[in-house]
Design a protein around this motif. Structure first.
Motif, PDB file in Angstrom:
ATOM      1  N   LYS A  61       0.832  -1.217   0.000  1.00  0.00           N
ATOM      2  CA  LYS A  61       0.000   0.000   0.000  1.00  0.00           C
ATOM      3  C   LYS A  61       0.859   1.256   0.000  1.00  0.00           C
ATOM      4  N   HIS A  62       1.925   1.256   0.792  1.00  0.00           N
ATOM      5  CA  HIS A  62       2.830   2.408   0.823  1.00  0.00           C
ATOM      6  C   HIS A  62       3.484   2.620  -0.536  1.00  0.00           C
ATOM      7  N   HIS A  63       3.913   1.535  -1.147  1.00  0.00           N
ATOM      8  CA  HIS A  63       4.556   1.631  -2.458  1.00  0.00           C
ATOM      9  C   HIS A  63       3.585   2.178  -3.506  1.00  0.00           C
ATOM     10  N   ILE A  64       2.374   1.658  -3.518  1.00  0.00           N
ATOM     11  CA  ILE A  64       1.375   2.117  -4.500  1.00  0.00           C
ATOM     12  C   ILE A  64       1.055   3.591  -4.280  1.00  0.00           C
ATOM     13  N   LYS A  65       0.934   3.993  -3.028  1.00  0.00           N
ATOM     14  CA  LYS A  65       0.604   5.382  -2.707  1.00  0.00           C
ATOM     15  C   LYS A  65       1.715   6.346  -3.121  1.00  0.00           C
ATOM     16  N   ASN A  66       2.964   5.919  -2.989  1.00  0.00           N
ATOM     17  CA  ASN A  66       4.094   6.824  -3.195  1.00  0.00           C
ATOM     18  C   ASN A  66       4.833   6.660  -4.519  1.00  0.00           C
TER      19      ASN A  66
END
Length: 71
Positions: A61-66
């Protein structure tokens, strides 16, 4: 609550998704502290596996968001 085999299946599916759809993120899975046990014979119970699954989900989720996925 999920059974251990359900948690393991979810982990396997999520890792496959990361490997297939986000190969740039896959390289960091080996660095996750959960994969490096500090004990000689670690106890990998359901709670530990669920924590690892939660860590994988957070990482994705962090990777997709950033990061935007190149097309």
């Amino acid at each position: 609550m999920k059974k251990i085999h359900q948690v393991l299946t979810a982990i396997s599916q999520l890792i496959k998704t990361i490997e297939t759809d986000y190969p740039e993120l896959y390289q960091f899975l080996d660095e996750n502290p959960v994969t490096i046990p500090s004990e000689k014979h670690p106890d990998l119970d359901k709670d530990t596996l669920e924590g690892y699954l939660a860590d994988l989900n957070s990482l994705l989720k962090h990777h997709i968001k950033n990061h935007t996925k190149a097309k």
